[in-house]
Design a protein around this motif. Structure first.
Motif, PDB file in Angstrom:
ATOM      1  N   PRO A  66     -12.208 -10.684  22.555  1.00  0.00           N
ATOM      2  CA  PRO A  66     -12.239 -11.550  23.736  1.00  0.00           C
ATOM      3  C   PRO A  66     -13.138 -12.760  23.511  1.00  0.00           C
ATOM      4  N   GLY A  67     -12.599 -13.932  23.794  1.00  0.00           N
ATOM      5  CA  GLY A  67     -13.363 -15.153  23.655  1.00  0.00           C
ATOM      6  C   GLY A  67     -13.575 -15.641  22.241  1.00  0.00           C
ATOM      7  N   ALA A  68     -12.985 -14.950  21.284  1.00  0.00           N
ATOM      8  CA  ALA A  68     -13.176 -15.325  19.878  1.00  0.00           C
ATOM      9  C   ALA A  68     -11.875 -15.821  19.259  1.00  0.00           C
ATOM     10  N   GLU A  69     -11.993 -16.414  18.098  1.00  0.00           N
ATOM     11  CA  GLU A  69     -10.799 -16.855  17.388  1.00  0.00           C
ATOM     12  C   GLU A  69     -10.156 -15.660  16.673  1.00  0.00           C
ATOM     13  N   ARG A  70      -8.907 -15.819  16.389  1.00  0.00           N
ATOM     14  CA  ARG A  70      -8.193 -14.782  15.634  1.00  0.00           C
ATOM     15  C   ARG A  70      -8.728 -14.785  14.211  1.00  0.00           C
TER      16      ARG A  70
END
Length: 123
Positions: free
Chosen positions: A41-45
């Protein structure tokens, strides 16, 4: 086109294990390197692991090396991600992707994507 469907996600306690599967249909599965990514959540892939079309070569992110194992069964058109010693920071949506080139480890280099399966690791 290659259609990819992930399964096997769920809630697990820290230290536990899960096995993710990605079933492929459409164009010849064995022509593609298969890759797992994850997105918290809230992070890049981010890249997790990749396997060559034959299964003879694999690649892992440093964060999962020694804990996760990628494999594939070309007869079943399926790629697996065995995850062990899970940590809360492993939580996220795990995506399966197909690439025409083994070794590519960024999202923009993928040709096809699944819709993901959620893994939640509780502390």
């Amino acid at each position: 086109q290659v259609q990819l469907v992930e399964s096997g996600g769920g809630l697990v306690q820290a230290g536990g294990s899960l096995r993710l599967s990605c079933a492929a249909s459409g164009r010849s599965f064995s022509n593609y390197a298969m890759v797992w990514f994850r997105q918290a959540p809230g992070a890049e892939r981010e890249f997790v692991s990749a396997i060559s079309w034959s299964g003879g070569s694999t690649k892992y992110a440093d964060s999962v090396k020694g804990r996760f194992t990628i494999s594939r069964d070309n007869a079943k058109n399926t790629v697996y991600l065995q995850m062990g010693s899970l940590k809360p920071e492993d939580t996220g949506v795990y995506y399966c992707a197909a690439s025409g080139v083994f070794g590519v480890d960024y999202p923009g280099g993928m040709d096809f994507w699944g819709k993901g399966t959620l893994v939640t690791v509780s502390s």
